[in-house]
Design an enzyme around this catalytic site. Sequence first.
Site, PDB file in Angstrom:
ATOM      1  N   GLU A  89      35.296  42.603  68.296  1.00 47.92           N
ATOM      2  CA  GLU A  89      34.314  41.916  67.468  1.00 47.92           C
ATOM      3  C   GLU A  89      34.304  40.426  67.826  1.00 47.92           C
ATOM      4  O   GLU A  89      35.311  39.856  68.241  1.00 47.92           O
ATOM      5  CB  GLU A  89      34.630  42.091  65.985  1.00 47.92           C
ATOM      6  CG  GLU A  89      35.892  41.387  65.518  1.00 47.92           C
ATOM      7  CD  GLU A  89      36.052  41.407  64.003  1.00 47.92           C
ATOM      8  OE1 GLU A  89      35.055  41.167  63.288  1.00 47.92           O
ATOM      9  OE2 GLU A  89      37.185  41.667  63.542  1.00 47.92           O
ATOM     10  N   TRP A  90      33.145  39.801  67.680  1.00 49.38           N
ATOM     11  CA  TRP A  90      33.024  38.367  67.934  1.00 49.38           C
ATOM     12  C   TRP A  90      33.430  37.611  66.675  1.00 49.38           C
ATOM     13  O   TRP A  90      32.985  37.937  65.570  1.00 49.38           O
ATOM     14  CB  TRP A  90      31.595  38.002  68.319  1.00 49.38           C
ATOM     15  CG  TRP A  90      31.437  36.540  68.590  1.00 49.38           C
ATOM     16  CD1 TRP A  90      31.007  35.582  67.715  1.00 49.38           C
ATOM     17  CD2 TRP A  90      31.736  35.863  69.809  1.00 49.38           C
ATOM     18  NE1 TRP A  90      31.017  34.344  68.312  1.00 49.38           N
ATOM     19  CE2 TRP A  90      31.456  34.493  69.607  1.00 49.38           C
ATOM     20  CE3 TRP A  90      32.206  36.289  71.055  1.00 49.38           C
ATOM     21  CZ2 TRP A  90      31.625  33.538  70.607  1.00 49.38           C
ATOM     22  CZ3 TRP A  90      32.385  35.343  72.047  1.00 49.38           C
ATOM     23  CH2 TRP A  90      32.098  33.992  71.825  1.00 49.38           C
ATOM     24  N   LEU A  91      34.279  36.613  66.833  1.00 48.91           N
ATOM     25  CA  LEU A  91      34.741  35.799  65.716  1.00 48.91           C
ATOM     26  C   LEU A  91      34.317  34.353  65.927  1.00 48.91           C
ATOM     27  O   LEU A  91      34.376  33.841  67.049  1.00 48.91           O
ATOM     28  CB  LEU A  91      36.266  35.877  65.582  1.00 48.91           C
ATOM     29  CG  LEU A  91      36.857  37.268  65.301  1.00 48.91           C
ATOM     30  CD1 LEU A  91      38.379  37.210  65.347  1.00 48.91           C
ATOM     31  CD2 LEU A  91      36.383  37.805  63.955  1.00 48.91           C
TER      32      LEU A  91
ATOM     33  N   ASP B 130      53.421  37.344  70.819  1.00 50.23           N
ATOM     34  CA  ASP B 130      53.022  36.283  71.757  1.00 50.23           C
ATOM     35  C   ASP B 130      52.310  35.176  70.981  1.00 50.23           C
ATOM     36  O   ASP B 130      51.239  34.705  71.368  1.00 50.23           O
ATOM     37  CB  ASP B 130      52.101  36.862  72.834  1.00 50.23           C
ATOM     38  CG  ASP B 130      51.907  35.921  74.025  1.00 50.23           C
ATOM     39  OD1 ASP B 130      52.670  34.936  74.146  1.00 50.23           O
ATOM     40  OD2 ASP B 130      50.988  36.156  74.831  1.00 50.23           O
TER      41      ASP B 130
END
Length: 295
Positions: A99-101, A201
Amino acid sequence: MPVNSPAPWQTIAQQISQTTGQPFRIQERRSVSGGCINQGYCLVDGEQKYFVKLNQAQQWQMFQAEALGLEAMAATQTIRVPRPICHGSSAGHSYLVLEWLEFGRGNHDSWYRMGQNLAALHQAGGSAQFGWQTDNTIGATPQPNPWTDSWADFFAEHRLGYQLALARRRAGNFPDPAVVVPKVKQLLGDRQPTPALVHGDLWSGNGAILTTGEPVILDPATYYGDGEVDLAMTELFGGFPAAFYQGYHSISPAEPGYQQRKILYNLYHILNHFNLFGGGYQQQAQQMLKQCLRI
């Protein structure tokens, strides 16, 4: 390493359509940061927008493992992560669609909440052992995750020992893992935390605040370990705001010996950076070995 041949955009668009149930045709495609390991793109069709990571076809397992990690963290309902849409390989490429955030600027409250949410993730449970359901990667380096009962054994053998073996092949003046691993086990002693689902990470580039003010963590190297490994890495490569640590410790107070363990846990990442990039990380890793292990 990213590849230069044309990406299978039509295949990716078709899989997005099949997965979401919404027709998707790429009306706009632009290059965005994908980090040091992958190529990154934003794909747009009207109101639909997705983030795509690309790499060589043989890296499809890396993307599969990342998707599994994101899904596992999302399932805890403790902290926001990007929702994986689909992944696969085609025409010499592997890809992961997320999804684009939209990222914004955090304030004290949002960073405090990120600390609280990370502590909640670490307390969510889910495993009686250390490790993960599959091996994954830390950057582009393979990260072995065999199920292990002892935290000292897991970290000594499958984190520091593994990275040291790689480092010795790259530059022979690192100590033998056969010498280091027993010392690490001795140093960690009887530390046996409840296995925590960790990001794995979590440097400053992998934590952000959305335009809504909601905290989000990205690009994981997920496994069940000591929650302190995430906390330690947030202090490496730039660090997080003070409010983050206040929020974390409001849920999970600092434990005795953390400052010593922090050096040991971050040595893993410095060794990995040496194995990936070389350069001054060799000297830094050797200094840390002397500092915490007297080697």
